[in-house]
Design an enzyme around this catalytic site. Structure first.
Site, PDB file in Angstrom:
ATOM      1  N   LYS A   1       0.866  -1.183   0.000  1.00  0.00           N
ATOM      2  CA  LYS A   1       0.000   0.000   0.000  1.00  0.00           C
ATOM      3  C   LYS A   1       0.897   1.225   0.000  1.00  0.00           C
ATOM      4  O   LYS A   1       1.639   1.461   0.955  1.00  0.00           O
ATOM      5  CB  LYS A   1      -0.928   0.002   1.212  1.00  0.00           C
ATOM      6  CG  LYS A   1      -1.901   1.181   1.229  1.00  0.00           C
ATOM      7  CD  LYS A   1      -2.836   1.105   2.427  1.00  0.00           C
ATOM      8  CE  LYS A   1      -3.800   2.283   2.457  1.00  0.00           C
ATOM      9  NZ  LYS A   1      -4.705   2.216   3.635  1.00  0.00           N
TER      10      LYS A   1
ATOM     11  N   LYS B   1      -2.082  -1.640  -3.731  1.00  0.00           N
ATOM     12  CA  LYS B   1      -2.922  -0.440  -3.714  1.00  0.00           C
ATOM     13  C   LYS B   1      -2.017   0.786  -3.741  1.00  0.00           C
ATOM     14  O   LYS B   1      -1.105   0.872  -2.920  1.00  0.00           O
ATOM     15  CB  LYS B   1      -3.781  -0.439  -2.436  1.00  0.00           C
ATOM     16  CG  LYS B   1      -4.688   0.767  -2.285  1.00  0.00           C
ATOM     17  CD  LYS B   1      -5.476   0.703  -0.969  1.00  0.00           C
ATOM     18  CE  LYS B   1      -6.399   1.917  -0.835  1.00  0.00           C
ATOM     19  NZ  LYS B   1      -7.162   1.883   0.437  1.00  0.00           N
TER      20      LYS B   1
END
Length: 328
Positions: free
Chosen positions: A199, A251
């Protein structure tokens, strides 16, 4: 190739819609899509999110309807984010058995049963008055290990509400091991863990922060990954797998397709990607201005994420895309 005639003609396999469909290397399916959904405490009607056209902060009633709509469209899962009325320094509402997220989990599971995989965001940022993903130390930094204790509590509370999959998104070191242990010790061995493995500290989270009523001041660069680093994602993958992750995620998705490809090539477990709020909003803004073809662009972005190796895609277009795919 002859000077007079090209014997190899790749265009033969592009000559009709039926031919292109027959030889397509990458296919999207509604069951691979996951709908992120926000449910807010203390609102009487669904509230539009201005920076994300078409996306709402739901009431509990409208969330139930959205879950049914997703199930009927053939979407594979739903990821729930809870927005409390009251926040504090340690995110107490995140571990309140009657908090908005736990209520939403129970509502959706009761409404759709096993027709959707019900997932929940396991992070403190929606619940803290400082907006960070963890508990703060005296110097204002995020205390990794104190945060892990809170994550363990959150995991058990969400599992007891009936969630199928928890999604730890805080990027704390050791979070997957702590959550897996807590779930197992509480008798929730069947609850899966979707690790937010890579992320990144992206500039594209702005609309999401409106969506979750974020209180964040500053940034999350001390715990989310540096956008310059790809190899580091493989180290995070190795750690999450060793700690017991059932699925892993990259992400954002579209700006990190190279990382997604590397993770997909290395992972023995399913790999998801999150098409984040800024990626959604850029497409919607360009389409609203007539600069791009909206529906074609939606499917092209999702196809690119699938082609790069994602087997599950979190996207705010999940229901709409599922319906488009069924019409093809």
């Amino acid at each position: 190739m002859s000077a007079e005639f090209p014997y190899v003609r790749p265009r033969r396999l592009r000559r009709s819609p039926a031919m292109r469909r027959l030889v397509a290397e990458t296919r999207l399916h509604p069951a691979e899509l996951i709908l992120p959904a926000f449910v807010s405490e203390g609102i009487a009607e669904p509230r539009p999110i201005t920076s994300m056209p078409g996306v709402l902060q739901h009431t509990r009633d409208s969330l139930r309807k959205a879950a049914v709509e997703a199930a009927e469209a053939g979407v594979g899962g739903i990821m729930l984010f809870g927005l409390p009325e009251v926040k504090d320094a340690v995110g107490s509402e995140g571990t309140n058995p009657d908090g908005i997220l736990q209520q939403a989990i129970r509502d959706v599971v009761a409404e759709v049963g096993d027709r959707l995989v019900v997932m929940s965001d396991l992070c403190l940022d929606e619940f803290t008055d400082h907006g960070h993903c963890g508990v703060l130390a005296e110097d204002g930094s995020v205390d990794n290990d104190a945060t892990l204790a809170r994550y363990a509590e959150m995991a058990v509370v969400q599992a007891e509400a009936g969630v199928h999959v928890v999604g730890p998104s805080g990027m704390m070191d050791g979070q997957i091991a702590v959550i897996r242990r807590a779930l197992d010790e509480a008798g929730h061995q069947d609850v899966s863990v979707l690790a937010y493995t890579a992320k990144y500290a992206s500039a594209l989270y702005g609309p999401f922060r409106e969506a979750v009523n974020s209180s964040l001041k500053g940034d999350r660069k001390t715990y989310q990954q540096d956008p310059a680093n790809a190899r580091e994602a493989l180290r995070e993958l190795e750690l999450d797998l060793a700690e017991g992750a059932d699925l892993v995620m990259v992400k954002p998705a579209m700006l990190y397709l190279d990382v997604l490809r590397q993770v997909a090539d290395a992972s023995p477990v399913p790999v998801a990607a999150y098409q984040i709020s800024g990626e959604y909003s850029m497409v919607e803004a360009a389409a609203a201005n007539g600069w791009i073809e909206r529906e074609r662009t939606i499917l092209e972005t999702l196809t690119s994420i699938r082609r790069a190796g994602a087997e599950q895609i979190l996207t705010y277009w999940a229901v709409e895309a599922a319906r488009m795919l069924k019409q093809q």
